[in-house]
Design an enzyme around this catalytic site. Structure first.
Site, PDB file in Angstrom:
ATOM      1  N   ILE A  55       0.824  -1.213   0.000  1.00  0.00           N
ATOM      2  CA  ILE A  55       0.000   0.000   0.000  1.00  0.00           C
ATOM      3  C   ILE A  55       0.857   1.262   0.000  1.00  0.00           C
ATOM      4  CG2 ILE A  55      -1.788  -1.235   1.285  1.00  0.00           C
ATOM      5  CD1 ILE A  55      -1.211   0.785   3.588  1.00  0.00           C
ATOM      6  N   ASP A  63       8.635  -2.216  -1.979  1.00  0.00           N
ATOM      7  CA  ASP A  63       8.136  -3.325  -1.174  1.00  0.00           C
ATOM      8  C   ASP A  63       9.287  -4.290  -0.907  1.00  0.00           C
ATOM      9  OD1 ASP A  63       8.508  -4.730  -3.518  1.00  0.00           O
ATOM     10  OD2 ASP A  63       6.381  -4.942  -3.970  1.00  0.00           O
ATOM     11  N   GLN A 114       1.648  -4.121   9.040  1.00  0.00           N
ATOM     12  CA  GLN A 114       2.982  -4.700   9.169  1.00  0.00           C
ATOM     13  C   GLN A 114       4.053  -3.692   8.770  1.00  0.00           C
ATOM     14  OE1 GLN A 114       2.703  -9.103   7.616  1.00  0.00           O
ATOM     15  NE2 GLN A 114       1.264  -7.846   6.465  1.00  0.00           N
ATOM     16  N   VAL A 116       6.366  -0.153   8.778  1.00  0.00           N
ATOM     17  CA  VAL A 116       7.049   0.668   9.782  1.00  0.00           C
ATOM     18  C   VAL A 116       7.230   2.103   9.297  1.00  0.00           C
ATOM     19  CG1 VAL A 116       8.274  -1.346  10.696  1.00  0.00           C
ATOM     20  CG2 VAL A 116       9.378   0.054   8.936  1.00  0.00           C
ATOM     21  N   HIS A 134       4.936  -4.511  13.592  1.00  0.00           N
ATOM     22  CA  HIS A 134       6.392  -4.546  13.466  1.00  0.00           C
ATOM     23  C   HIS A 134       7.052  -3.249  13.921  1.00  0.00           C
ATOM     24  CE1 HIS A 134       5.646  -7.795  10.173  1.00  0.00           C
ATOM     25  NE2 HIS A 134       5.562  -8.278  11.401  1.00  0.00           N
ATOM     26  N   CYS A 142       8.635   4.869  25.914  1.00  0.00           N
ATOM     27  CA  CYS A 142       9.265   4.787  27.231  1.00  0.00           C
ATOM     28  C   CYS A 142       8.973   3.408  27.815  1.00  0.00           C
ATOM     29  CB  CYS A 142       8.724   5.882  28.150  1.00  0.00           C
ATOM     30  SG  CYS A 142       9.371   5.772  29.833  1.00  0.00           S
ATOM     31  N   ASN A 235      -3.791  -7.994  -3.839  1.00  0.00           N
ATOM     32  CA  ASN A 235      -2.333  -8.068  -3.909  1.00  0.00           C
ATOM     33  C   ASN A 235      -1.924  -8.409  -5.335  1.00  0.00           C
ATOM     34  OD1 ASN A 235       0.114  -7.868  -2.281  1.00  0.00           O
ATOM     35  ND2 ASN A 235       0.440 -10.027  -2.781  1.00  0.00           N
TER      36      ASN A 235
END
EC number: 2.3.1.286
Length: 483
Positions: A55, A63, A114, A116, A134, A142, A235
């Site tokens: 995405i 990817d 998934q 980051v 992930h 913290c 996909n």
């Protein structure tokens, strides 16, 4: 610029299947499946979306398993691919913004990601509606009080390691940690538990841009099946879970989601990015003069970078006797000595980095060393809402507003919000009257007019008049249309 996250991951030989061929459904079949997916989304009472790297590819982030994916190229000995933009300037895609709209309308209950890249949070999706399995390359946590810190710069480490910063809570002060997992790190229990609960409750789990190969995350969507829910997958490659899905679509995620939003008569909101800067002015008296220091810093700390700023120009429009200067190195700082009795105005021009939607923005800063400025804190959410409304209405970036100011003897500090980018995805009012084939290119990508980054400089007056005339003929209000 290469992707820091991929480079920081420890080496692993077995990353699963990579370089899998891309599959494209025929235009006729794709149209039919999009219609079917739109019905499924419309009828869903508890929609959960499960997202992967696919995405974010249209934002310039590669990817992992595609023909030009990170792990595909690494396996062939070509190293980590470069991103088309600095990671911190990546813009949420059409799909990210469509999910924001689906959440606002109450249709979307939760997103499990998934990725980051922080694009879900950057898009405006509420934190409580998101599980980042992930981690997040722009987030610190913290370990003591669990407070999260979302940054505008990429965190230096991965693997849940200590970072250079500490918790700002006066009762805590613990050393912060990054949140991005390395290969051997376990999924965070809080994110994992929330994701499992949502999948078990969902009547539809929509998987977008994921090959569904990384365990244990890849098994979560199937939890919905136990309670009669369904799974839909969008996909470009086949996935190990295709046989369990009620619907499998092979096509570009942006194209599919644009079609779903079109058929549901839902708008895709623009992405409006707001960055923040702290300005401080401290002074000391030296006989009849004042020695003062101007600093332009990050709200995340004096040593934190300001990745969206290339330089700061400081000028004095009403004082030709005061020499202007361009500050090019961070931290931006200027020291001068001037008369105590002569007030002046500083003009601060912030020159933005590559990837921003306009080149610069300027703030006037009145200075009078004989008067102490008042302190105040404005409603941040209200100020940002007004800023974004102004940016959307004018179809350009560059707006700014002060959020808070602290005035004390010999010093003042203020925090400012600046709109640094605006991207529109769905602006054609006549689209509803146009067949789908005309706003989706035959090569499977969205027409350029549905992904248009708007800069600071308005269109020429001639172009504005032409567009206004065309809109009046259609019965539209020219003031609200994109040029």
């Amino acid at each position: 610029m290469s992707l820091g996250y991929a480079e920081k991951l420890s080496y692993r030989e077995d990353v699963g299947n990579v370089g899998m061929p891309e599959i494209f459904d025929s235009p006729e079949l794709l149209h039919k499946k999009i219609e079917e997916l739109a019905v499924m989304v419309r009828e869903s009472k508890h929609l959960v979306v499960f997202t992967g790297a696919g995405i974010s590819t249209s934002s310039g982030i590669p990817d992992f398993r595609g023909p030009k994916g990170v792990w595909t190229l690494q396996r062939s000995g070509k190293g980590v691919p470069g991103a088309s933009l600095p990671f911190h300037r990546a813009v949420p895609t059409l799909t990210h913004m469509a999910l924001v709209e689906l959440e606002k309308t109450g249709r979307l209950k939760f997103v499990i990601s998934q990725n980051v890249d922080s694009l879900h949070l950057r898009s405006g999706l509420p934190r409580e509606k998101l599980a980042e399995l992930h981690g997040n390359s722009f987030k610190e946590i913290c370990p003591s009080c669990k407070k999260e810190y979302l940054r505008d710069f990429e965190i230096e480490t991965i693997g849940l390691k200590d970072t250079p910063r500490r918790c700002s809570d006066k009762n805590c002060g613990a050393r912060l940690k990054d949140t991005v997992l390395d290969w051997e790190d376990a999924l965070p229990p809080e994110e994992m538990d929330a994701a499992k609960e949502q999948c078990q409750t969902a009547d539809l789990v929509l998987c977008l841009g994921t090959s569904l190969q990384i365990t244990p995350a890849c098994n979560m969507p199937l939890l919905s099946l136990k309670n009669g829910g369904r799974v839909a997958i969008v996909n470009l490659q086949a996935t190990p879970k295709d046989k369990k899905a009620s619907l499998v679509i092979h096509g570009l995620v942006d194209k599919v989601i644009a079609g779903v939003m079109y058929m549901m008569n839902l708008r895709i909101p623009p992405y409006i990015r707001t960055d923040f800067v702290q300005i401080s002015l401290r002074n000391s008296v030296k006989k009849k003069c004042v020695r003062w220091t101007l600093r332009v810093t990050s709200i995340h700390g004096l040593r934190a970078p300001l990745p969206f700023l290339r330089s700061v120009e400081v000028s004095f429009p009403e004082r030709p006797d005061m020499k202007p200067v361009v500050l090019k190195e961070q931290p931006f700082s200027l020291q001068r000595e001037t008369s105590m009795n002569r007030p002046f105005v500083m003009l601060l021009t912030f020159n933005f980095s590559d990837g921003c939607g306009c080149s610069s923005s300027s703030i006037e800063w009145p200075v009078d060393f004989l008067k102490q400025k008042d302190s105040f804190v404005r409603d941040r959410s209200l100020v940002l809402q007004e800023l974004q409304h102004a940016a959307e209405h004018r179809s350009r970036a560059g707006q700014h507003a002060i959020l808070e100011r602290e005035g004390v003897p010999r010093a003042e500090t203020s925090i400012h919000a600046l709109v640094t980018n605006i991207v529109r995805y769905d602006t054609e009012d006549s689209k509803a009257a146009v067949p789908m084939a005309t706003w989706m290119n035959s090569n499977g990508s969205l027409s350029k007019r549905h992904m248009d980054a708007i800069g600071c400089n308005p269109a020429s007056s001639k172009k504005q008049k032409l567009v206004a005339t065309r809109h009046r003929r259609k019965g539209l209000n020219p003031a609200t249309q994109k040029v």
